[in-house]
Write a protein that holds these residues in place. Structure first.
Motif, mmCIF file in Angstrom:
data_model
loop_
_atom_site.group_PDB
_atom_site.id
_atom_site.type_symbol
_atom_site.label_atom_id
_atom_site.label_comp_id
_atom_site.label_asym_id
_atom_site.label_seq_id
_atom_site.Cartn_x
_atom_site.Cartn_y
_atom_site.Cartn_z
ATOM 1 N N LEU A 259 0.892 -1.822 -0.165
ATOM 2 C CA LEU A 259 -0.094 -0.474 -0.216
ATOM 3 C C LEU A 259 0.818 0.924 -0.430
ATOM 4 N N ARG A 260 2.346 1.484 0.550
ATOM 5 C CA ARG A 260 3.070 2.737 1.191
ATOM 6 C C ARG A 260 3.207 3.120 0.009
ATOM 7 N N GLN A 261 4.342 1.663 -1.165
ATOM 8 C CA GLN A 261 4.513 1.502 -2.394
ATOM 9 C C GLN A 261 3.807 1.722 -3.872
ATOM 10 N N MET A 262 2.320 2.095 -3.141
ATOM 11 C CA MET A 262 1.440 2.255 -4.334
ATOM 12 C C MET A 262 1.160 3.587 -3.876
ATOM 13 N N GLU A 263 1.400 4.266 -3.062
ATOM 14 C CA GLU A 263 1.286 5.316 -3.046
ATOM 15 C C GLU A 263 2.172 6.354 -3.225
ATOM 16 N N ILE A 264 3.594 5.498 -3.303
ATOM 17 C CA ILE A 264 4.836 6.611 -3.357
ATOM 18 C C ILE A 264 4.794 6.351 -4.946
ATOM 19 N N ASP A 265 4.793 5.342 -5.735
ATOM 20 C CA ASP A 265 4.662 5.551 -7.276
ATOM 21 C C ASP A 265 3.718 5.361 -7.565
ATOM 22 N N THR A 266 2.367 5.755 -7.436
ATOM 23 C CA THR A 266 1.590 6.958 -7.926
ATOM 24 C C THR A 266 1.865 8.943 -7.755
ATOM 25 N N GLN A 267 2.050 8.781 -6.895
ATOM 26 C CA GLN A 267 2.754 10.049 -6.232
ATOM 27 C C GLN A 267 3.696 10.799 -7.621
ATOM 28 N N PHE A 268 4.271 9.575 -7.926
ATOM 29 C CA PHE A 268 5.469 10.208 -8.939
ATOM 30 C C PHE A 268 4.564 10.809 -9.586
ATOM 31 N N LEU A 269 3.588 9.205 -10.355
ATOM 32 C CA LEU A 269 2.936 9.504 -11.924
ATOM 33 C C LEU A 269 2.234 10.941 -12.150
ATOM 34 N N ARG A 270 1.736 10.705 -10.387
ATOM 35 C CA ARG A 270 1.014 12.715 -10.378
ATOM 36 C C ARG A 270 1.535 13.397 -10.683
ATOM 37 N N ARG A 271 2.850 13.694 -10.245
ATOM 38 C CA ARG A 271 3.519 14.978 -10.375
ATOM 39 C C ARG A 271 4.111 15.207 -11.435
ATOM 40 N N LEU A 272 3.915 13.992 -12.953
ATOM 41 C CA LEU A 272 4.348 13.460 -14.030
ATOM 42 C C LEU A 272 3.438 14.457 -14.816
ATOM 43 N N ASN A 273 2.005 13.933 -14.239
ATOM 44 C CA ASN A 273 0.602 14.784 -14.528
ATOM 45 C C ASN A 273 0.454 14.072 -15.852
ATOM 46 N N VAL A 274 0.237 12.202 -15.319
ATOM 47 C CA VAL A 274 -0.096 11.268 -16.628
ATOM 48 C C VAL A 274 -1.187 10.328 -15.911
ATOM 49 N N LEU A 275 -2.183 9.928 -16.547
ATOM 50 C CA LEU A 275 -2.791 8.571 -15.818
ATOM 51 C C LEU A 275 -3.107 7.558 -16.914
ATOM 52 N N LEU A 443 -6.600 4.183 -8.034
ATOM 53 C CA LEU A 443 -6.346 3.616 -8.260
ATOM 54 C C LEU A 443 -5.460 2.725 -6.884
ATOM 55 N N CYS A 444 -4.933 3.625 -5.972
ATOM 56 C CA CYS A 444 -4.968 3.093 -4.963
ATOM 57 C C CYS A 444 -5.886 2.515 -3.850
ATOM 58 N N GLN A 445 -7.006 3.204 -4.028
ATOM 59 C CA GLN A 445 -7.993 2.919 -3.299
ATOM 60 C C GLN A 445 -8.005 1.517 -3.412
ATOM 61 N N TRP A 446 -8.260 0.902 -4.648
ATOM 62 C CA TRP A 446 -8.438 -0.439 -5.760
ATOM 63 C C TRP A 446 -8.007 -1.100 -5.006
ATOM 64 N N VAL A 447 -6.247 -1.213 -4.521
ATOM 65 C CA VAL A 447 -5.621 -1.358 -4.079
ATOM 66 C C VAL A 447 -5.676 -1.635 -2.171
ATOM 67 N N GLN A 448 -5.806 -1.230 -1.778
ATOM 68 C CA GLN A 448 -6.795 -0.991 -0.303
ATOM 69 C C GLN A 448 -7.634 -2.077 -0.279
ATOM 70 N N ASN A 449 -8.348 -1.484 -1.348
ATOM 71 C CA ASN A 449 -10.292 -2.797 -1.140
ATOM 72 C C ASN A 449 -9.683 -4.419 -0.907
ATOM 73 N N HIS A 450 -8.393 -4.461 -2.149
ATOM 74 C CA HIS A 450 -8.428 -5.676 -2.684
ATOM 75 C C HIS A 450 -8.010 -6.464 -2.404
ATOM 76 N N THR A 451 -6.737 -5.359 -0.679
ATOM 77 C CA THR A 451 -5.623 -6.603 -1.031
ATOM 78 C C THR A 451 -6.017 -7.217 0.676
ATOM 79 N N LYS A 452 -5.556 -8.166 1.782
ATOM 80 C CA LYS A 452 -5.873 -8.618 3.089
ATOM 81 C C LYS A 452 -4.457 -9.046 3.483
#
Length: 452
Positions: A259-275, A443-452
């Motif tokens: 969950l933490r690494q997903m947050e780090i990587d997707t925030q990096f992509l957000r800074r690149l302004n990509v989707l 996408l981070c929320q999806w991972v959080q909802n689908h992991t345990k």
């Protein structure tokens, strides 16, 4: 009579050749159809891409030879990021972009230039991957299924090269990042034909034996269903979000790290302004002797010894921990057999990557190892008896392959218009074209909802 007999014999021979040719064509057609059903297609001399892939192999062999003969230095300069080398071949020319940078990244993954060259340039045919992607890109896979080659347009290549330095900095800071590893960028120029750009990247689904399901996840619902393969068939189908509903990625103690690494990587992509990037996901059952193993430090060392070839590692004595905390009471161990009596100390919780383990005798003040960049740390998932890929995380019962791909779609004015149009067309439903911030959070929320 003799002439008529000869003519009849000629007709029979001609008819036999025609029938033989027809049988071969039917057989070849059946083989083509079988490959297509499997999602892979061998690119042999009858294939439309055979000539192109032969040029790719020849060009790559020459390009990689440069870094075999002149290994990149530890410190990359701005010139290395801007470097373009053109090599002339008989029927084409090939340009290699930022060669020393990608060679440095390959080295950080414990990959020698020789083995990279051998995989990409072997005599075995490439495989064409039949994708259900909406892009017009062509996907090729090395015969050992270790590396993907994908054609890209000029805009996408410019975007990657413009952001290459911060991409490398991200991987240096987070060596266990889920982002796909780009290992080379090239352009082929064939006379009287359009230039073709392509990238080489590490396959997220390697090694793919025993993988029993593959998913491409975007965290939304519109157009996110794929008909599964018939039960019991060998057809390779990449499923989507809606196919995964009701299932979970079961990681137990590895979940917080993911969950933490997903947050780090997707925030990096957000800074690149990509989707519109995808989270690739696959799983396979663990063997009986791999299940429910304690992730004590001693267990990690034992499994690492099975899987890592120290001679191929940039830091021969380095061992990287899998994601997740190592219990404090197991945080040190004498490794007399492995490291000549050096005491190894696990640094737990210092970094989201789970920490890097270095022998104490190589990490003291003034040592060369202490000055090596973090991104040279070996990113191993401790897969027994195999030189490991990047994207593997073990849960209690399943081994998961997880990686983020397709990071080139910038949130441009055109994409903003597409977002408005989809809001009108799909009211109340989730779709892929949203702002980078929304995409990242969803996408981070999806991972959080689908992991345990």
């Amino acid at each position: 009579m003799a002439a008529e007999s000869a003519a009849a014999g000629g007709l029979r021979m001609s008819g036999h050749r025609q029938r033989s040719g027809e049988v071969k064509r039917r057989r070849w057609g059946g083989l083509r159809q079988q490959w297509k059903l499997l999602g892979l297609f061998e690119i042999d001399q009858h294939h439309e891409f055979y000539s192109l892939t032969c040029m790719m192999k020849e060009g790559l062999a020459a390009a990689i030879q440069i870094t075999i003969e002149k290994a990149p230095t530890n410190e990359l300069s701005d010139d290395d990021f801007r470097l373009e080398i053109t090599q002339i071949h008989k029927d084409f020319a090939m340009e290699t972009f930022a060669g020393p940078v990608f060679a440095s990244l390959r080295g950080s993954l414990g990959m020698t230039e020789q083995e990279y060259q051998q995989s990409l340039c072997s005599e075995n045919c490439y495989l064409q991957f039949i994708s259900n992607s909406k892009s017009k890109a062509d996907f090729f896979l090395t015969n050992d299924k270790r590396f993907f080659l994908k054609t890209q347009n000029k805009r996408e290549i410019r975007f990657l090269l413009a952001n290459l330095k911060i991409y490398m900095e991200h991987l240096r800071k987070y060596p266990h990042s889920l982002l796909v590893r780009f290992l080379g960028v090239h352009r082929i120029k064939i006379p009287h034909r359009r230039k073709k750009y392509f990238i080489v990247m590490q396959s997220v689904f390697y090694p793919d034996d025993r993988i029993n399901a593959r998913y491409d996840i975007k965290g939304c619902e519109v157009s996110r269903w794929t008909d599964p393969a018939p039960e019991g068939s060998q057809i390779i189908v990449v499923l989507k979000d809606l196919n995964f509903e009701g299932q979970y990625i079961t990681l137990d103690q590895q979940r917080p790290w993911l969950l933490r690494q997903m947050e780090i990587d997707t925030q990096f992509l957000r800074r690149l302004n990509v989707l519109d990037y995808s989270l690739l996901l696959a799983h396979q059952p663990l063997h009986h002797d791999e299940r429910h193993q304690s992730l004590s430090f001693a267990t990690l060392i034992m499994r690492t010894k099975k899987s890592v070839n120290p001679g191929s590692s940039p830091i021969h004595a380095g061992v990287a921990a899998v994601p997740g905390a190592v219990p404090e009471d197991d945080s040190s161990l004498l490794l007399s057999e492995t490291h000549g009596g050096c005491l190894t100390q696990a640094q737990v919780g210092d970094a989201p990557s789970g920490g890097t383990l270095l022998p104490h005798c190589l990490s003291g003040p003034g040592s060369e190892a202490a000055e090596l960049p973090d991104f040279r740390a070996q990113n191993r998932r401790l897969l027994p008896n195999l030189k490991n890929p990047l994207h593997i995380i073990d849960g209690p019962d399943q081994r998961y392959f997880i990686g983020i791909i397709d990071i080139f779609t910038v949130y441009s004015f055109k994409k903003r218009l597409e977002h408005l149009w989809k809001r009108l067309r799909h009211p109340g439903r989730t779709f892929s074209t949203v702002s980078p911030q929304t995409y990242c959070v969803r996408l981070c929320q999806w991972v959080q909802n689908h992991t345990k």
